[in-house]
Scaffold this active site. Structure first.
Site, PDB file in Angstrom:
ATOM      1  N   ASP A  62       0.866  -1.178   0.000  1.00 48.25           N
ATOM      2  CA  ASP A  62       0.000   0.000   0.000  1.00 48.25           C
ATOM      3  C   ASP A  62       0.904   1.230   0.000  1.00 48.25           C
ATOM      4  O   ASP A  62       1.661   1.437   0.959  1.00 48.25           O
ATOM      5  CB  ASP A  62      -0.873  -0.047   1.273  1.00 48.25           C
ATOM      6  CG  ASP A  62      -1.847   1.119   1.364  1.00 48.25           C
ATOM      7  OD1 ASP A  62      -1.632   2.142   0.692  1.00 48.25           O
ATOM      8  OD2 ASP A  62      -2.822   0.991   2.130  1.00 48.25           O
ATOM      9  N   TYR A 154      -8.220  15.537  -6.143  1.00 47.86           N
ATOM     10  CA  TYR A 154      -7.413  14.853  -7.164  1.00 47.86           C
ATOM     11  C   TYR A 154      -6.531  15.861  -7.919  1.00 47.86           C
ATOM     12  O   TYR A 154      -5.323  15.636  -8.107  1.00 47.86           O
ATOM     13  CB  TYR A 154      -8.368  14.130  -8.126  1.00 47.86           C
ATOM     14  CG  TYR A 154      -7.690  13.310  -9.197  1.00 47.86           C
ATOM     15  CD1 TYR A 154      -7.158  12.055  -8.914  1.00 47.86           C
ATOM     16  CD2 TYR A 154      -7.594  13.787 -10.504  1.00 47.86           C
ATOM     17  CE1 TYR A 154      -6.549  11.295  -9.906  1.00 47.86           C
ATOM     18  CE2 TYR A 154      -6.994  13.037 -11.503  1.00 47.86           C
ATOM     19  CZ  TYR A 154      -6.469  11.785 -11.203  1.00 47.86           C
ATOM     20  OH  TYR A 154      -5.868  11.036 -12.195  1.00 47.86           O
ATOM     21  N   ILE A 187      -7.809   8.431 -20.359  1.00 48.31           N
ATOM     22  CA  ILE A 187      -7.322   7.129 -20.817  1.00 48.31           C
ATOM     23  C   ILE A 187      -8.345   6.070 -20.412  1.00 48.31           C
ATOM     24  O   ILE A 187      -8.817   6.083 -19.261  1.00 48.31           O
ATOM     25  CB  ILE A 187      -5.959   6.800 -20.152  1.00 48.31           C
ATOM     26  CG1 ILE A 187      -4.970   7.990 -20.278  1.00 48.31           C
ATOM     27  CG2 ILE A 187      -5.363   5.511 -20.725  1.00 48.31           C
ATOM     28  CD1 ILE A 187      -4.588   8.399 -21.680  1.00 48.31           C
TER      29      ILE A 187
HETATM   30  P1  NAD Z   1      -6.722   2.232 -12.150  1.00 48.05           P
HETATM   31  O1  NAD Z   1      -7.714   2.577 -11.104  1.00 48.05           O
HETATM   32  O2  NAD Z   1      -7.003   1.147 -13.109  1.00 48.05           O
HETATM   33  O3  NAD Z   1      -5.291   1.951 -11.511  1.00 48.05           O
HETATM   34  C1  NAD Z   1      -4.852   2.520 -10.319  1.00 48.05           C
HETATM   35  C2  NAD Z   1      -3.852   1.579  -9.710  1.00 48.05           C
HETATM   36  O4  NAD Z   1      -3.382   2.128  -8.472  1.00 48.05           O
HETATM   37  C3  NAD Z   1      -4.489   0.212  -9.368  1.00 48.05           C
HETATM   38  O5  NAD Z   1      -3.595  -0.809  -9.715  1.00 48.05           O
HETATM   39  C4  NAD Z   1      -4.671   0.290  -7.864  1.00 48.05           C
HETATM   40  O6  NAD Z   1      -4.659  -0.949  -7.214  1.00 48.05           O
HETATM   41  C5  NAD Z   1      -3.454   1.115  -7.483  1.00 48.05           C
HETATM   42  N1  NAD Z   1      -3.618   1.704  -6.163  1.00 48.05           N
HETATM   43  C6  NAD Z   1      -4.620   2.487  -5.708  1.00 48.05           C
HETATM   44  N2  NAD Z   1      -4.429   2.792  -4.414  1.00 48.05           N
HETATM   45  C7  NAD Z   1      -3.276   2.180  -4.045  1.00 48.05           C
HETATM   46  C8  NAD Z   1      -2.536   2.121  -2.826  1.00 48.05           C
HETATM   47  N3  NAD Z   1      -2.967   2.732  -1.725  1.00 48.05           N
HETATM   48  N4  NAD Z   1      -1.400   1.399  -2.815  1.00 48.05           N
HETATM   49  C9  NAD Z   1      -0.961   0.752  -3.909  1.00 48.05           C
HETATM   50  N5  NAD Z   1      -1.612   0.770  -5.091  1.00 48.05           N
HETATM   51  C10 NAD Z   1      -2.750   1.492  -5.150  1.00 48.05           C
HETATM   52  O7  NAD Z   1      -6.498   3.618 -12.931  1.00 48.05           O
HETATM   53  P2  NAD Z   1      -5.446   4.047 -14.044  1.00 48.05           P
HETATM   54  O8  NAD Z   1      -6.201   4.888 -14.993  1.00 48.05           O
HETATM   55  O9  NAD Z   1      -4.647   2.913 -14.551  1.00 48.05           O
HETATM   56  O10 NAD Z   1      -4.519   5.053 -13.180  1.00 48.05           O
HETATM   57  C11 NAD Z   1      -3.113   4.931 -13.080  1.00 48.05           C
HETATM   58  C12 NAD Z   1      -2.528   6.316 -12.803  1.00 48.05           C
HETATM   59  O11 NAD Z   1      -2.791   7.171 -13.910  1.00 48.05           O
HETATM   60  C13 NAD Z   1      -3.149   7.007 -11.590  1.00 48.05           C
HETATM   61  O12 NAD Z   1      -2.153   7.705 -10.869  1.00 48.05           O
HETATM   62  C14 NAD Z   1      -4.125   7.979 -12.218  1.00 48.05           C
HETATM   63  O13 NAD Z   1      -4.382   9.078 -11.373  1.00 48.05           O
HETATM   64  C15 NAD Z   1      -3.381   8.373 -13.467  1.00 48.05           C
HETATM   65  N6  NAD Z   1      -4.208   8.937 -14.528  1.00 48.05           N
HETATM   66  C16 NAD Z   1      -5.221   8.217 -15.084  1.00 48.05           C
HETATM   67  C17 NAD Z   1      -5.983   8.813 -16.111  1.00 48.05           C
HETATM   68  C18 NAD Z   1      -7.125   8.083 -16.793  1.00 48.05           C
HETATM   69  O14 NAD Z   1      -7.854   8.736 -17.554  1.00 48.05           O
HETATM   70  N7  NAD Z   1      -7.316   6.800 -16.608  1.00 48.05           N
HETATM   71  C19 NAD Z   1      -5.699  10.099 -16.523  1.00 48.05           C
HETATM   72  C20 NAD Z   1      -4.665  10.790 -15.922  1.00 48.05           C
HETATM   73  C21 NAD Z   1      -3.909  10.199 -14.937  1.00 48.05           C
END
Ligand code: NAD
Length: 246
Positions: A62, A154, A187
């Site tokens: 975590d 966020y 994304i």
């Molecule tokens: P997702 O929710 O599929 O993945 C998030 C990941 O973070 C998961 O594997 C989850 O288990 C992990 N996670 C969450 N809390 C955690 C913790 N306390 N300890 C360890 N792991 C933890 O979403 P995603 O879209 O793949 O997001 C990945 C990154 O990209 C994030 O930082 C998100 O903010 C960023 N992001 C996503 C988008 C989008 O549109 N999807 C856009 C901009 C930025």
């Protein structure tokens, strides 16, 4: 010291993190992917990588717990002998307008998105400085650049990563370590799953490329920042957003 490069990817078994893990593993990097809770999905990723002849290990942790971050880094350094790359990808959103947002909802996002990156950096930084080599990439967001209704926590966390990235880049610039941020636009991952279709349609209508991004397209930017040839790119924010910020 091994010739095989070693990467730590937090949240590395799902969404963008999974795409980063697979992209790096395919290029011969050993990837240690952190995962929070779904051990079965994590094991499936290891099996998928193994069936392709790639090297991936998974580690329950975590990022909001400093001891977990230290244990994760130490487990990998012990098993692999080194850590070359840190990709701070784990992130959450808990969306609510400021008027309705609770103190807990504010802090939960800060703990994961900002403090989690800081804890992971602390866990590897002395190792990288000792080796005079390293690459750190923080996954921020376009929302950190523009803000968004219902996402003050966020957006603040993701802008916070710009300050962290630029400060650390300056602190480490003379030590062979680069620090950059990647700012994805919208994304298609689980993170967007709760966004209603009509809202998504409105977002897509504003994206010049005319579609959501793929996780692999974010992974491409990350992988390139890790290259030896990217030694002169530090303190930068690389947008991966289909032209949304023009
Ligand atoms: P997702 O929710 O599929 O993945 C998030 C990941 O973070 C998961 O594997 C989850 O288990 C992990 N996670 C969450 N809390 C955690 C913790 N306390 N300890 C360890 N792991 C933890 O979403 P995603 O879209 O793949 O997001 C990945 C990154 O990209 C994030 O930082 C998100 O903010 C960023 N992001 C996503 C988008 C989008 O549109 N999807 C856009 C901009 C930025």
């Amino acid at each position: 010291m091994s010739e095989t490069k070693v990467a730590l990817v937090t949240g590395g078994t799902r969404g963008i993190g999974r795409a980063i893990t697979l992209d790096l593993a395919e290029r011969g990097v050993h990837v240690a992917a952190g995962y929070l809770s779904n051990g079965d999905a994590a094991q499936k990723l290891v099996d998928e990588a193994r069936s392709n002849g790639w090297s991936v290990s998974v580690h329950q942790m975590d990022v909001s717990e400093p001891e977990d971050c230290v244990r994760f880094a130490n487990e990998v350094i012990e098993a692999q002998g080194q850590v070359d790359y840190l990709i701070n990808n784990a992130g959450i959103n808990v969306d609510r307008t400021v008027r309705r947002m609770t103190i807990d909802e504010w802090h939960s996002v800060m703990r994961v998105n900002v403090s989690g990156c800081f804890y992971m950096i602390k866990a590897v930084i002395e190792h990288m400085v000792e080796r005079k080599s390293g690459r750190i990439v923080n996954i921020s967001s376009i929302i950190g650049q523009t803000g968004n209704v219902g996402q003050a926590n966020y957006a603040t966390s993701k802008s916070g990563l710009f300050g962290l990235t630029m400060s650390l880049a300056q602190e480490l610039a003379g030590k062979g370590i680069t620090v950059n941020a990647v700012a994805p636009g919208f994304i298609s991952t689980d993170m967007l799953a709760s966004v209603p279709q009509n809202v998504l349609d409105g977002i897509v209508a504003r994206i010049p490329v005319g579609r959501l991004g793929h996780p692999e397209e974010v992974a491409y930017a990350v992988t390139n920042l890790l290259s030896d040839r990217a030694a002169y790119i530090t303190g930068a924010v690389i947008p991966v957003n289909g032209g949304l910020d023009m």
